[in-house]
Design a protein around this motif. Structure first.
Motif, PDB file in Angstrom:
ATOM      1  N   ASP A   3      45.362  63.692  58.010  1.00 43.83           N
ATOM      2  CA  ASP A   3      45.689  64.753  57.061  1.00 43.83           C
ATOM      3  C   ASP A   3      44.890  64.530  55.791  1.00 43.83           C
ATOM      4  OD1 ASP A   3      47.458  66.125  58.658  1.00 43.83           O
ATOM      5  OD2 ASP A   3      49.203  65.027  57.925  1.00 43.83           O
ATOM      6  N   VAL A   4      44.011  65.471  55.500  1.00 43.01           N
ATOM      7  CA  VAL A   4      43.140  65.366  54.336  1.00 43.01           C
ATOM      8  C   VAL A   4      43.197  66.682  53.600  1.00 43.01           C
ATOM      9  CG1 VAL A   4      40.683  65.594  53.814  1.00 43.01           C
ATOM     10  CG2 VAL A   4      41.490  63.626  55.021  1.00 43.01           C
ATOM     11  N   PHE A   5      43.220  66.607  52.312  1.00 39.92           N
ATOM     12  CA  PHE A   5      43.087  67.822  51.523  1.00 39.92           C
ATOM     13  C   PHE A   5      42.370  67.458  50.243  1.00 39.92           C
ATOM     14  CE2 PHE A   5      44.029  71.258  48.698  1.00 39.92           C
ATOM     15  CZ  PHE A   5      43.918  72.356  49.521  1.00 39.92           C
ATOM     16  N   LEU A   6      41.155  67.969  50.111  1.00 40.63           N
ATOM     17  CA  LEU A   6      40.368  67.811  48.894  1.00 40.63           C
ATOM     18  C   LEU A   6      40.225  69.191  48.282  1.00 40.63           C
ATOM     19  CD1 LEU A   6      37.511  65.622  50.402  1.00 40.63           C
ATOM     20  CD2 LEU A   6      39.363  64.824  48.933  1.00 40.63           C
ATOM     21  N   SER A   7      40.235  69.276  46.974  1.00 47.13           N
ATOM     22  CA  SER A   7      40.130  70.569  46.314  1.00 47.13           C
ATOM     23  C   SER A   7      39.509  70.412  44.934  1.00 47.13           C
ATOM     24  CB  SER A   7      41.522  71.191  46.178  1.00 47.13           C
ATOM     25  OG  SER A   7      41.471  72.410  45.492  1.00 47.13           O
ATOM     26  N   GLU A   8      38.576  71.299  44.625  1.00 48.32           N
ATOM     27  CA  GLU A   8      37.955  71.339  43.294  1.00 48.32           C
ATOM     28  C   GLU A   8      37.676  72.791  42.939  1.00 48.32           C
ATOM     29  OE1 GLU A   8      36.901  69.037  40.960  1.00 48.32           O
ATOM     30  OE2 GLU A   8      37.754  67.376  42.104  1.00 48.32           O
ATOM     31  N   SER A   9      37.916  73.131  41.689  1.00 53.44           N
ATOM     32  CA  SER A   9      37.560  74.450  41.186  1.00 53.44           C
ATOM     33  C   SER A   9      36.160  74.363  40.592  1.00 53.44           C
ATOM     34  CB  SER A   9      38.565  74.903  40.129  1.00 53.44           C
ATOM     35  OG  SER A   9      38.303  76.229  39.748  1.00 53.44           O
ATOM     36  N   VAL A  10      35.255  75.199  41.110  1.00 54.38           N
ATOM     37  CA  VAL A  10      33.857  75.174  40.703  1.00 54.38           C
ATOM     38  C   VAL A  10      33.342  76.598  40.558  1.00 54.38           C
ATOM     39  CG1 VAL A  10      31.530  74.431  41.332  1.00 54.38           C
ATOM     40  CG2 VAL A  10      33.470  73.022  41.960  1.00 54.38           C
ATOM     41  N   ASN A  11      32.846  76.922  39.370  1.00 56.62           N
ATOM     42  CA  ASN A  11      32.152  78.189  39.150  1.00 56.62           C
ATOM     43  C   ASN A  11      32.966  79.411  39.601  1.00 56.62           C
ATOM     44  OD1 ASN A  11      29.930  79.415  38.040  1.00 56.62           O
ATOM     45  ND2 ASN A  11      28.723  79.343  39.913  1.00 56.62           N
ATOM     46  N   GLY A  12      34.265  79.402  39.328  1.00 58.29           N
ATOM     47  CA  GLY A  12      35.116  80.546  39.652  1.00 58.29           C
ATOM     48  C   GLY A  12      35.672  80.562  41.058  1.00 58.29           C
ATOM     49  N   ASP A  13      35.384  79.524  41.841  1.00 60.14           N
ATOM     50  CA  ASP A  13      35.899  79.417  43.202  1.00 60.14           C
ATOM     51  C   ASP A  13      36.589  78.070  43.376  1.00 60.14           C
ATOM     52  OD1 ASP A  13      34.868  81.884  44.114  1.00 60.14           O
ATOM     53  OD2 ASP A  13      32.933  80.960  44.559  1.00 60.14           O
ATOM     54  N   THR A  14      37.487  77.998  44.327  1.00 57.53           N
ATOM     55  CA  THR A  14      38.066  76.729  44.718  1.00 57.53           C
ATOM     56  C   THR A  14      37.498  76.364  46.076  1.00 57.53           C
ATOM     57  OG1 THR A  14      40.096  77.095  43.471  1.00 57.53           O
ATOM     58  CG2 THR A  14      40.200  75.483  45.247  1.00 57.53           C
ATOM     59  N   ILE A  15      36.865  75.203  46.135  1.00 52.61           N
ATOM     60  CA  ILE A  15      36.330  74.672  47.384  1.00 52.61           C
ATOM     61  C   ILE A  15      37.324  73.623  47.854  1.00 52.61           C
ATOM     62  CG2 ILE A  15      34.432  73.408  48.464  1.00 52.61           C
ATOM     63  CD1 ILE A  15      32.635  74.566  46.217  1.00 52.61           C
ATOM     64  N   PHE A  16      37.682  73.665  49.139  1.00 51.14           N
ATOM     65  CA  PHE A  16      38.646  72.698  49.640  1.00 51.14           C
ATOM     66  C   PHE A  16      38.368  72.326  51.080  1.00 51.14           C
ATOM     67  CE2 PHE A  16      40.426  76.894  50.207  1.00 51.14           C
ATOM     68  CZ  PHE A  16      41.018  76.876  51.454  1.00 51.14           C
ATOM     69  N   VAL A  17      38.909  71.169  51.482  1.00 49.29           N
ATOM     70  CA  VAL A  17      38.785  70.653  52.839  1.00 49.29           C
ATOM     71  C   VAL A  17      40.181  70.475  53.398  1.00 49.29           C
ATOM     72  CG1 VAL A  17      38.053  68.712  54.282  1.00 49.29           C
ATOM     73  CG2 VAL A  17      36.648  69.421  52.334  1.00 49.29           C
ATOM     74  N   THR A  18      40.372  70.945  54.624  1.00 48.90           N
ATOM     75  CA  THR A  18      41.667  70.813  55.264  1.00 48.90           C
ATOM     76  C   THR A  18      41.536  71.061  56.763  1.00 48.90           C
ATOM     77  OG1 THR A  18      43.976  71.572  55.165  1.00 48.90           O
ATOM     78  CG2 THR A  18      42.286  73.249  54.932  1.00 48.90           C
ATOM     79  N   PRO A  19      42.400  70.466  57.569  1.00 48.87           N
ATOM     80  CA  PRO A  19      42.476  70.911  58.960  1.00 48.87           C
ATOM     81  C   PRO A  19      43.175  72.269  58.970  1.00 48.87           C
ATOM     82  CG  PRO A  19      43.968  69.056  58.558  1.00 48.87           C
ATOM     83  CD  PRO A  19      43.256  69.333  57.282  1.00 48.87           C
ATOM     84  N   LEU A  20      42.914  73.074  59.982  1.00 46.48           N
ATOM     85  CA  LEU A  20      43.546  74.392  60.083  1.00 46.48           C
ATOM     86  C   LEU A  20      44.338  74.497  61.379  1.00 46.48           C
ATOM     87  CD1 LEU A  20      40.606  76.772  59.034  1.00 46.48           C
ATOM     88  CD2 LEU A  20      42.478  75.951  57.609  1.00 46.48           C
TER      89      LEU A  20
END
Length: 84
Positions: A3-20
């Motif tokens: 279970d991984v969840f990375l998230s960063e807000s960059v340039n008006g977007d949120t980039i994230f990593v997750t299993p779906l």
């Protein structure tokens, strides 16, 4: 699967990593990516959160997902600074 969840807000977007989950994978338009197994690098608009998410990439391992995530975040930060 880790279970991984990375998230960063960059340039008006949120980039994230997750299993779906299978359902969320189908709802996010994940066709042609080999199924819901793996880790997904996704993006959502901070300005339009109701627009849903976009799958940017898929990685087979958590290490690969982290590399892609940090590369995208670094590029986004670079573009933010260049625009300022």
């Amino acid at each position: 699967m880790e279970d991984v969840f990375l998230s960063e807000s960059v340039n008006g977007d949120t980039i994230f990593v997750t299993p779906l989950s299978n359902l969320f994978y189908r709802q996010a338009g994940g066709q042609g990516l080999g199924g819901s197994e793996g880790y997904f690098i996704c993006c959502s608009s901070d300005k339009r959160p109701d627009a849903g998410i976009e799958i940017l990439a898929k990685a087979a391992s958590v290490e690969a997902a982290e590399r892609i995530f940090y590369a995208l975040v670094a590029q986004g930060r670079y573009l933010e600074k260049a625009a300022a």
